[in-house]
Design a protein around this motif. Structure first.
Motif, PDB file in Angstrom:
ATOM      1  N   LEU A  48       8.050  -0.672  -4.392  1.00 38.46           N
ATOM      2  CA  LEU A  48       6.670  -1.158  -4.384  1.00 38.46           C
ATOM      3  C   LEU A  48       6.490  -2.200  -3.289  1.00 38.46           C
ATOM      4  CD1 LEU A  48       3.865  -1.163  -5.380  1.00 38.46           C
ATOM      5  CD2 LEU A  48       4.523  -2.655  -7.246  1.00 38.46           C
ATOM      6  N   ASP A  95     -13.506  -7.185   0.163  1.00 37.39           N
ATOM      7  CA  ASP A  95     -12.581  -6.945  -0.942  1.00 37.39           C
ATOM      8  C   ASP A  95     -11.225  -6.555  -0.367  1.00 37.39           C
ATOM      9  OD1 ASP A  95     -12.213  -6.192  -3.950  1.00 37.39           O
ATOM     10  OD2 ASP A  95     -11.447  -4.489  -2.805  1.00 37.39           O
ATOM     11  N   VAL A 100     -11.809   3.411   9.493  1.00 39.04           N
ATOM     12  CA  VAL A 100     -11.982   3.378   8.039  1.00 39.04           C
ATOM     13  C   VAL A 100     -13.225   2.564   7.679  1.00 39.04           C
ATOM     14  CG1 VAL A 100     -10.497   1.348   7.673  1.00 39.04           C
ATOM     15  CG2 VAL A 100     -10.836   2.993   5.829  1.00 39.04           C
ATOM     16  N   GLY A 101     -13.985   3.075   6.734  1.00 34.00           N
ATOM     17  CA  GLY A 101     -15.183   2.369   6.305  1.00 34.00           C
ATOM     18  C   GLY A 101     -16.416   2.734   7.120  1.00 34.00           C
ATOM     19  N   THR A 102     -16.233   3.494   8.198  1.00 30.28           N
ATOM     20  CA  THR A 102     -17.388   4.008   8.939  1.00 30.28           C
ATOM     21  C   THR A 102     -17.649   5.436   8.460  1.00 30.28           C
ATOM     22  OG1 THR A 102     -16.064   4.965  10.732  1.00 30.28           O
ATOM     23  CG2 THR A 102     -16.668   2.644  10.930  1.00 30.28           C
ATOM     24  N   GLN A 159     -15.372   1.449  -4.970  1.00 30.16           N
ATOM     25  CA  GLN A 159     -15.496   0.020  -4.704  1.00 30.16           C
ATOM     26  C   GLN A 159     -14.913  -0.412  -3.369  1.00 30.16           C
ATOM     27  OE1 GLN A 159     -17.400  -1.151  -6.793  1.00 30.16           O
ATOM     28  NE2 GLN A 159     -16.540  -1.636  -8.781  1.00 30.16           N
ATOM     29  N   THR A 160     -13.867   0.264  -2.927  1.00 34.26           N
ATOM     30  CA  THR A 160     -13.049  -0.350  -1.894  1.00 34.26           C
ATOM     31  C   THR A 160     -12.988   0.500  -0.641  1.00 34.26           C
ATOM     32  OG1 THR A 160     -10.914   0.655  -2.306  1.00 34.26           O
ATOM     33  CG2 THR A 160     -11.593  -1.093  -3.812  1.00 34.26           C
ATOM     34  N   VAL A 161     -12.324  -0.034   0.349  1.00 34.11           N
ATOM     35  CA  VAL A 161     -12.130   0.701   1.591  1.00 34.11           C
ATOM     36  C   VAL A 161     -10.652   0.996   1.829  1.00 34.11           C
ATOM     37  CG1 VAL A 161     -14.224  -0.134   2.666  1.00 34.11           C
ATOM     38  CG2 VAL A 161     -12.117  -1.464   2.877  1.00 34.11           C
ATOM     39  N   PHE A 162      -9.868   1.063   0.761  1.00 34.53           N
ATOM     40  CA  PHE A 162      -8.462   1.432   0.906  1.00 34.53           C
ATOM     41  C   PHE A 162      -8.364   2.958   0.804  1.00 34.53           C
ATOM     42  CE2 PHE A 162      -3.951   0.724  -1.049  1.00 34.53           C
ATOM     43  CZ  PHE A 162      -3.406   1.483  -0.036  1.00 34.53           C
ATOM     44  N   GLY A 166       0.807  -1.217   0.000  1.00 35.00           N
ATOM     45  CA  GLY A 166       0.000   0.000   0.000  1.00 35.00           C
ATOM     46  C   GLY A 166       0.842   1.269   0.000  1.00 35.00           C
ATOM     47  N   ARG A 195      -5.110   4.984  -0.279  1.00 35.64           N
ATOM     48  CA  ARG A 195      -4.948   5.210  -1.716  1.00 35.64           C
ATOM     49  C   ARG A 195      -6.066   6.079  -2.288  1.00 35.64           C
ATOM     50  NH1 ARG A 195      -6.192  -0.085  -4.714  1.00 35.64           N
ATOM     51  NH2 ARG A 195      -8.283   0.624  -4.178  1.00 35.64           N
ATOM     52  N   GLY A 225      -9.195  -4.538  -1.642  1.00 35.73           N
ATOM     53  CA  GLY A 225      -8.803  -3.222  -2.136  1.00 35.73           C
ATOM     54  C   GLY A 225      -8.273  -3.275  -3.562  1.00 35.73           C
ATOM     55  N   TYR A 226      -8.083  -4.495  -4.075  1.00 32.72           N
ATOM     56  CA  TYR A 226      -7.516  -4.657  -5.416  1.00 32.72           C
ATOM     57  C   TYR A 226      -8.288  -5.666  -6.259  1.00 32.72           C
ATOM     58  CZ  TYR A 226      -3.500  -2.555  -3.031  1.00 32.72           C
ATOM     59  OH  TYR A 226      -2.682  -1.737  -2.304  1.00 32.72           O
ATOM     60  N   ARG A 281     -18.680  -4.899   3.177  1.00 33.40           N
ATOM     61  CA  ARG A 281     -17.910  -3.913   2.417  1.00 33.40           C
ATOM     62  C   ARG A 281     -16.734  -3.367   3.227  1.00 33.40           C
ATOM     63  NH1 ARG A 281     -17.966  -2.854  -1.988  1.00 33.40           N
ATOM     64  NH2 ARG A 281     -19.649  -2.850  -3.486  1.00 33.40           N
ATOM     65  N   ALA A 282     -16.939  -3.207   4.549  1.00 37.41           N
ATOM     66  CA  ALA A 282     -15.929  -2.478   5.327  1.00 37.41           C
ATOM     67  C   ALA A 282     -15.717  -3.103   6.695  1.00 37.41           C
ATOM     68  CB  ALA A 282     -16.343  -1.021   5.490  1.00 37.41           C
ATOM     69  N   PHE A 283     -14.542  -2.881   7.230  1.00 40.56           N
ATOM     70  CA  PHE A 283     -14.163  -3.405   8.524  1.00 40.56           C
ATOM     71  C   PHE A 283     -15.068  -2.893   9.635  1.00 40.56           C
ATOM     72  CE2 PHE A 283     -10.691  -4.284   5.959  1.00 40.56           C
ATOM     73  CZ  PHE A 283      -9.930  -5.254   6.565  1.00 40.56           C
ATOM     74  N   GLY A 284     -15.345  -1.588   9.572  1.00 39.84           N
ATOM     75  CA  GLY A 284     -16.114  -0.961  10.637  1.00 39.84           C
ATOM     76  C   GLY A 284     -17.503  -1.582  10.768  1.00 39.84           C
ATOM     77  N   ASN A 285     -17.899  -2.363   9.761  1.00 37.95           N
ATOM     78  CA  ASN A 285     -19.251  -2.919   9.756  1.00 37.95           C
ATOM     79  C   ASN A 285     -19.412  -4.188  10.580  1.00 37.95           C
ATOM     80  OD1 ASN A 285     -19.987  -0.848   8.121  1.00 37.95           O
ATOM     81  ND2 ASN A 285     -19.853  -2.013   6.223  1.00 37.95           N
TER      82      ASN A 285
END
Lengths: 270, 270, 270
Positions: B45, B237, A80-82, A128-131, A25, A134, B239-240, B223-227
């Motif tokens: 990277l 996901d 993150v994601g909340t 789409q994502t929770v990153f 990341g 980025r 993230g990729y 979708r998200a961790f906070g959930n």
């Protein structure tokens, strides 16, 4: 002249995260920034903030005061994601701090002359994502630094009084008895406390009883490591203005068996 | 216009290796590149590809799609010192990928528009050693990026059909019962599987039984961790674009006791 | 033309430390350099020198010979805070090496054409602390590289004969019986010895008994890893001119249970 109407081109960026160096990341965030601004200089300030620790994140992010004026990204983000806000803070020194609204950027902002303006960040690279490192933070940093977007183009101005407060407060002084929190532990096992070391000269050569939940040790207040025997404990400055418990060429962390956010009790001896 | 006749100056470089951050080899490779092209920008990277794992290397190298067009070096190379070929791949996006011919660069090339041309690399900085990261890959990258050499100056054009195939294939979908391979585990202990997560919306909130060789857990597709509650498992996901088994603020790796290349069995519950 | 009267502008810098990648000190040092010279290119050569090991530091710092001419900072400094000198060494190749006077920079200087001149460093950014990496080494590097100060502006010229000697001497050859010191162990567990491998061709395919304090193994002298079976030991070149004990895709360190500065005994078999 304020953030609202001013394009704020910058080519110095820094990254402070809890991703750890094993994360791709970090490189991906750099790629996203460089895709917007190909002469960006990106400094890795710290990627080993203890996972999810806002206290440790605050302490590490304070170090941006040694970096040139730039765009400084902070990703220590258990929410993150909340629905926690993403924000950009314009400091009085001229930096832009980008990260979540969880208080972790407050101390650093205060060290850079204080907060001038704050904006939300309401854009993202991918739905789409929770990153967010980025998709929100690096992405908006690139757009701002390249001059493609003003702070007001990517979010709404909000009152600085509405921000989450700092999780790391140094309201303790070294005194007869004091409880402190471990705010950082470095590679050598040195333990940094939330006690300001400005007045260390008043305590030089004093003995201090230092207690964790499992053990007590006796340390001497010193200016430098070389001033005590190898393996012996000392209480010194951490190089940034806080007290630090250390063993000369040894690990205070292993000795006291503590971790970031543990409580340490100090007691000045006669 | 092809690689054969075209000098391909570039100043963006990236490095993906299994050297680990403790290796001086990373800095040495940068030195060799900078010695050819003093305005090179070199992005780390990933240097923590699991040692010798072509599957993990493939997944990490795919991330170059977030980097600007440049010269991307891959060193995950269990065959170093044998007669495996060193190659440069010109992608349709305009990147040059440099590394061993062991399939690890194929997925990344496909994400950059596919393979345009392939050349062998038949030069080396030093005959003496087997440090190909420095002597073959960084050395040729510097010569190409600086415009001193064309791809055809340092090797022979070969047919792309002759390349080793990718070790990482995502031919699985989430379905009632599916076996998958662990392609990556990150610092937080999140486990990435070789299952495309494009259709995650069809499965949101479904329960999934996730089994390693030693243990089964039940996760919810989110979708998200906070959930989910702290410590609870989710399937989300990565993230990729792949599915990821995670514990909110915990380690799925420790929970399931798996490593990169382990097998994980998924079973959708009613 | 010497250091005394010449401003020595440079924009290539490198860092070699025992801070470990978890240290915010690395980013802080970069910030201090960039604050003086905003087009600095700073290469992380190695930050995982074994804590306080001058022998390992010497070996890692030798790698600056692969970097472009620049200002190379070394911080392996068990004597920080004592009265050991801070010095800058002008090499005959034109580099400036900056670090403590403890011998660790001597081998590297010799690989860069030898020592031309030496100066003490008598300035510091802050009187308060003992973070010499930031306050002495990075600070003076930035002032010198930016052309704001000459070497003679920040210290006194001293005789090179007065410097501490190198802690790492390769006065051994591979022969019937020889004791060697472990100078480095890499991520794969390969063990680097203080024995020059220049004459390796004379020993190819010979069997060697390799003994630590706890165990002996039999290795074959080889050019490349691929030339022995997976898991089998070999004695080869380390890529930089010293002998290296390795297991193909395994860890010689775990096998022999040694660490940096351990003694290894070699015995050529009939």
């Amino acid at each position: 002249m304020n953030g609202n109407c001013l394009i704020r081109k910058k080519n110095i960026f820094s990254l402070t995260t809890d991703y750890n160096w094993s994360s791709e990341g970090i490189g991906v965030m750099k790629g996203v920034i460089l895709s917007s601004i190909n002469n960006a200089r990106i400094i890795d300030l710290c990627h080993t903030v203890k996972s999810f620790s806002k206290i440790n994140g605050s302490r590490q992010f304070e170090m941006i005061r040694y970096l040139p004026v730039g765009i400084h990204i902070l990703v220590v983000d258990p929410g993150v994601g909340t629905n926690r806000k993403a924000i950009s803070i314009l400091t009085n020194r001229g930096d832009i701090l980008i990260g979540p609204d969880n208080g972790v950027m407050i101390n650093a902002a205060n060290l850079l002359g204080g907060i001038n303006e704050v904006y939300t960040i309401d854009i993202r690279l991918s739905e789409q994502t929770v990153f967010d490192g980025r998709d929100v933070f690096a992405y908006s940093a690139g757009l701002i630094g390249s001059g493609k977007k003003a702070l007001s183009d990517i979010g709404k101005k909000i009152r600085k009084e509405s921000l989450c407060p700092s999780p790391l407060i140094d309201n303790q002084k070294l005194k007869n008895k004091v409880d402190s929190i471990v705010v950082h532990i470095n590679h050598f096992g040195n333990i940094i406390l939330n006690i300001n070391s400005k007045e260390i000269d008043n305590f030089l050569n004093r003995k201090v009883k230092i207690s964790s939940n499992v053990k007590s040790i006796y340390a001497t207040v010193r200016r430098a490591f070389g001033n005590v025997a190898i393996g012996k404990p000392l209480l010194c400055d951490d190089g940034y203005g806080r007290y630090c418990v250390a063993l000369n060429q040894g690990s205070a962390k292993d000795e006291l068996k503590v971790d970031v956010e543990s409580i340490i009790h100090l007691e000045l001896c006669e």
